[in-house]
Design an enzyme around this catalytic site. Structure first.
Site: not given
Length: 319
Positions: A267, A238, A286
């Protein structure tokens, strides 16, 4: 039964099938839904089932959706769901744990191998003609690093970290880990240490903890000061685990040799994120979870979660 998929594009941009959910009810698919309670309510007010990856489900939304009885989180993390509000409104919430441990571990090492072996850099160099002009049979643009004998320290020791440990052991690395509670090592070659000892010993620090208030910005200036000079930092967990300005400064100063990061605090990444201009920082959007096989597995578990709920035998319920 009406099933609304609020943000389906990330999971399925078109290369896997929604047929499993379509067999369970009337499916309404949205590629994306804004983080706007009015828009979310407008889309699920008459639905019994809402599927969400990152779209929040809050008390305000639940109050406007009296038919909603099930929220399927199409991911492992469920920070965006107000579980207390769901319990109050008698809405069942499920998530999808442990669907991609192998894929994320593979990607963790993809970042590490790119940092240590510089494949992309040398591929680009060859294709721009540097090898053709070289007087020798070989050359290297930047120093390369062998992993054998190096120590990898994993912060967190869940399913993904254990997969990373297996790969590290295959590369003949020394494996240490820290976990918030005592965990038995999977083999004699892995040992649990204190966080301070991990920082002091690890050549590679890899993050594998969930985001909780106590882990947010755990990699701050104080943590970086304890690490070896020249350590490599990896994060496929994370983004908010890092104090990003401190990490960027550690890259500029050489305290950290390199970072491989698949996640950032906000993000999509912001244009002023200091990591974008930090040296020796590899950033990916990601995608550690996003192999097609992994997403198909996630989809299958999501379908099974809903089917089991409809049968009165729910699984993977988040409380």
């Amino acid at each position: 039964m009406k099933i609304v998929i609020l943000d389906g594009h990330a999971l399925n941009p078109g290369d896997i099938s929604w047929a499993g959910f379509e067999a369970l009810g009337e499916v309404v698919l949205y590629d994306r839904t804004a983080n706007d309670p009015a828009e979310i309510i407008a889309r699920i007010w008459d639905a019994q089932v809402a599927l969400s990856n990152k779209v929040p489900i809050t008390e305000e939304i639940l109050a406007g959706c009296p038919n909603l009885e099930y929220v399927g989180v199409m991911a492992t993390g469920f920070n965006q769901i107000d579980l207390a509000a769901c319990a109050k409104h008698q809405v069942t919430v499920t998530n999808i744990p442990a669907y991609g441990s192998e894929a994320v571990a593979q990607f963790t090492f993809a970042l590490l191998l790119e940092i240590t072996s510089q494949v992309a850099l040398h591929n680009a160099s060859v294709k721009q003609g540097d090898w053709q002009r070289c007087p020798d049979f070989t050359y290297f643009v930047k120093p390369l690093m062998e992993l054998q004998g190096k120590t990898i320290g994993m912060i967190g020791y869940g399913a993904i970290a254990k997969e990373v440990a297996e790969i590290a052991h295959a590369f003949k690395m020394k494996v240490i880990y820290w976990n918030h509670r005592k965990k038995a090592p999977q083999a004699p070659w892995a040992s649990q240490v204190s966080l301070a000892e991990l920082y002091q010993k690890a050549d590679v620090v890899s993050l594998h903890v969930p985001l909780f208030p106590e882990t947010e910005k755990m990699i701050d200036q104080a943590a970086l000061d304890q690490m070896k000079t020249g350590a490599i930092l990896l994060n496929t967990s994370r983004g908010p685990l890092l104090e990003e300005a401190a990490v960027a400064e550690a890259l500029h100063s050489g305290k950290l040799a390199a970072c491989g990061l698949d996640v950032v605090a906000q993000e999509p990444i912001l244009a002023d994120n200091p990591l974008l201009i930090a040296p020796n920082c590899w950033l990916t959007p990601h995608i550690a979870w996003a192999a097609v096989e992994t997403r198909a597995r996630l989809m299958g578990i999501g379908v099974e979660n809903l089917a089991r709920y409809l049968e009165g035998q729910p699984q993977n319920v988040v409380k």
